[in-house]
Design a protein around this motif. Structure first.
Motif, mmCIF file in Angstrom:
data_model
loop_
_atom_site.group_PDB
_atom_site.id
_atom_site.type_symbol
_atom_site.label_atom_id
_atom_site.label_comp_id
_atom_site.label_asym_id
_atom_site.label_seq_id
_atom_site.Cartn_x
_atom_site.Cartn_y
_atom_site.Cartn_z
ATOM 1 N N HIS A 1 0.845 -1.192 0.000
ATOM 2 C CA HIS A 1 0.000 0.000 0.000
ATOM 3 C C HIS A 1 0.877 1.237 0.000
ATOM 4 C CE1 HIS A 1 -3.455 -2.273 2.175
ATOM 5 N NE2 HIS A 1 -3.631 -2.306 0.878
ATOM 6 N N ARG A 2 0.630 2.116 -0.928
ATOM 7 C CA ARG A 2 1.236 3.447 -0.883
ATOM 8 C C ARG A 2 0.107 4.389 -0.461
ATOM 9 N NH1 ARG A 2 5.905 4.580 -2.429
ATOM 10 N NH2 ARG A 2 6.043 2.931 -3.983
ATOM 11 N N ILE A 3 0.340 5.106 0.630
ATOM 12 C CA ILE A 3 -0.698 5.911 1.267
ATOM 13 C C ILE A 3 -0.540 7.387 0.886
ATOM 14 C CG2 ILE A 3 -1.716 6.533 3.505
ATOM 15 C CD1 ILE A 3 -1.801 3.480 2.657
ATOM 16 N N ILE A 4 -1.645 8.054 0.699
ATOM 17 C CA ILE A 4 -1.628 9.499 0.484
ATOM 18 C C ILE A 4 -0.934 10.128 1.697
ATOM 19 C CG2 ILE A 4 -3.058 11.562 0.249
ATOM 20 C CD1 ILE A 4 -5.162 9.704 -1.119
ATOM 21 N N PRO A 5 0.109 10.935 1.484
ATOM 22 C CA PRO A 5 0.965 11.399 2.588
ATOM 23 C C PRO A 5 0.249 11.961 3.814
ATOM 24 C CG PRO A 5 1.967 11.971 0.514
ATOM 25 C CD PRO A 5 0.601 11.398 0.182
ATOM 26 N N ASP A 6 -0.787 12.724 3.638
ATOM 27 C CA ASP A 6 -1.475 13.326 4.789
ATOM 28 C C ASP A 6 -2.260 12.316 5.625
ATOM 29 O OD1 ASP A 6 -0.477 15.758 3.996
ATOM 30 O OD2 ASP A 6 -2.355 16.447 3.105
ATOM 31 N N HIS A 7 -2.326 11.064 5.179
ATOM 32 C CA HIS A 7 -3.160 10.074 5.851
ATOM 33 C C HIS A 7 -2.365 8.896 6.428
ATOM 34 C CE1 HIS A 7 -6.798 12.028 4.422
ATOM 35 N NE2 HIS A 7 -6.179 12.176 3.268
ATOM 36 N N VAL A 8 -1.050 9.026 6.476
ATOM 37 C CA VAL A 8 -0.204 7.915 6.935
ATOM 38 C C VAL A 8 -0.526 7.514 8.371
ATOM 39 C CG1 VAL A 8 2.174 7.265 7.501
ATOM 40 C CG2 VAL A 8 1.650 8.303 5.286
ATOM 41 N N GLU A 9 -0.629 8.466 9.267
ATOM 42 C CA GLU A 9 -0.891 8.129 10.680
ATOM 43 C C GLU A 9 -2.256 7.460 10.850
ATOM 44 O OE1 GLU A 9 1.334 7.997 13.099
ATOM 45 O OE2 GLU A 9 2.738 8.638 11.546
ATOM 46 N N HIS A 10 -3.250 7.940 10.132
ATOM 47 C CA HIS A 10 -4.577 7.322 10.179
ATOM 48 C C HIS A 10 -4.521 5.882 9.667
ATOM 49 C CE1 HIS A 10 -8.931 6.930 9.896
ATOM 50 N NE2 HIS A 10 -8.752 6.488 8.661
ATOM 51 N N TYR A 11 -3.837 5.697 8.549
ATOM 52 C CA TYR A 11 -3.678 4.349 7.989
ATOM 53 C C TYR A 11 -2.987 3.434 8.988
ATOM 54 C CZ TYR A 11 -1.763 0.523 5.243
ATOM 55 O OH TYR A 11 -1.416 -0.732 4.798
ATOM 56 N N LEU A 12 -1.909 3.906 9.566
ATOM 57 C CA LEU A 12 -1.137 3.079 10.488
ATOM 58 C C LEU A 12 -1.962 2.695 11.711
ATOM 59 C CD1 LEU A 12 1.571 1.758 10.836
ATOM 60 C CD2 LEU A 12 2.417 3.858 11.873
ATOM 61 N N LYS A 13 -2.701 3.633 12.269
ATOM 62 C CA LYS A 13 -3.542 3.342 13.436
ATOM 63 C C LYS A 13 -4.589 2.276 13.098
ATOM 64 C CE LYS A 13 -6.636 5.480 16.776
ATOM 65 N NZ LYS A 13 -7.308 6.699 17.218
ATOM 66 N N ALA A 14 -5.285 2.445 11.982
ATOM 67 C CA ALA A 14 -6.320 1.484 11.580
ATOM 68 C C ALA A 14 -5.715 0.123 11.254
ATOM 69 C CB ALA A 14 -7.091 2.019 10.374
ATOM 70 N N THR A 15 -4.569 0.119 10.597
ATOM 71 C CA THR A 15 -3.944 -1.134 10.174
ATOM 72 C C THR A 15 -3.392 -1.907 11.366
ATOM 73 O OG1 THR A 15 -3.485 -0.195 8.011
ATOM 74 C CG2 THR A 15 -2.189 -2.125 8.651
ATOM 75 N N LEU A 16 -2.805 -1.225 12.321
ATOM 76 C CA LEU A 16 -2.301 -1.911 13.512
ATOM 77 C C LEU A 16 -3.441 -2.506 14.332
ATOM 78 C CD1 LEU A 16 0.615 0.458 14.594
ATOM 79 C CD2 LEU A 16 0.753 -1.754 13.401
ATOM 80 N N ALA A 17 -4.565 -1.808 14.396
ATOM 81 C CA ALA A 17 -5.735 -2.356 15.102
ATOM 82 C C ALA A 17 -6.243 -3.606 14.389
ATOM 83 C CB ALA A 17 -6.835 -1.301 15.189
ATOM 84 N N ASN A 18 -6.304 -3.565 13.070
ATOM 85 C CA ASN A 18 -6.739 -4.729 12.305
ATOM 86 C C ASN A 18 -5.762 -5.888 12.482
ATOM 87 O OD1 ASN A 18 -8.332 -6.181 10.274
ATOM 88 N ND2 ASN A 18 -6.576 -5.832 8.943
ATOM 89 N N ALA A 19 -4.472 -5.602 12.453
ATOM 90 C CA ALA A 19 -3.458 -6.646 12.614
ATOM 91 C C ALA A 19 -3.587 -7.322 13.979
ATOM 92 C CB ALA A 19 -2.064 -6.054 12.443
ATOM 93 N N ALA A 20 -3.789 -6.536 15.023
ATOM 94 C CA ALA A 20 -3.920 -7.102 16.372
ATOM 95 C C ALA A 20 -5.120 -8.041 16.466
ATOM 96 C CB ALA A 20 -4.032 -5.978 17.399
ATOM 97 N N GLU A 21 -6.238 -7.649 15.880
ATOM 98 C CA GLU A 21 -7.424 -8.509 15.899
ATOM 99 C C GLU A 21 -7.237 -9.741 15.010
ATOM 100 O OE1 GLU A 21 -10.116 -8.302 17.927
ATOM 101 O OE2 GLU A 21 -8.852 -6.767 18.842
#
Length: 96
Positions: free
Chosen positions: A8-28
Motif C-alpha cells: 500500500h502506498r498511502i496518500i501522505p497526509d493520511h499515513v498516521e490514520h492508515y497506520l492506526k487502523a492497520t495496527l488495530a486490524n493486525a492485532a485482531e
C-alpha cells in the motif's frame, strides 16, 4: 498455507490514520484461529509505503478473515487513502 503480501502506498497526509487502523486490524487478525502471521512493514526510505505480510493455515481461514468485522472496519477506515495497491498471493511449498 496461504501467504499474501500486499503493498500500500498511502496518500501522505493520511499515513498516521492508515497506520492506526492497520495496527488495530493486525492485532485482531492475530487472534483469529486460522491466522499464522500478520506483519505490518514500512519501507525505510518511503514512509508512505507499507507492506502487509499475512499467513493463514488455509483458504477458508483467509476467507473468514475477509468476513470478520475488524476487517470491514479497517476497509472502511482506509477507504480513499490508499494511492496504490498491489497484491501477491503465494502457496507454501516448503516452510521451516
Amino acid at each position: 498455507m496461504i501467504t499474501i503480501q500486499i503493498k500500500h502506498r498511502i496518500i501522505p497526509d493520511h499515513v498516521e490514520h492508515y497506520l492506526k487502523a492497520t495496527l488495530a486490524n493486525a492485532a485482531e487478525t492475530r487472534k483469529e484461529p486460522g491466522n499464522v502471521r500478520f506483519d505490518v512493514l514500512r519501507e525505510p526510505d518511503d514512509p508512505t509505503c507499507f507492506y502487509l505480510y499475512e499467513v493463514y493455515v488455509d483458504h477458508d481461514a483467509q476467507q473468514k478473515h475477509f468476513a470478520s468485522s475488524h476487517f470491514h472496519i479497517w476497509k472502511e477506515a482506509v477507504s480513499g487513502i490508499i494511492a496504490e495497491r498491489t497484491v501477491q498471493k503465494f502457496e507454501a511449498v516448503f516452510v521451516t
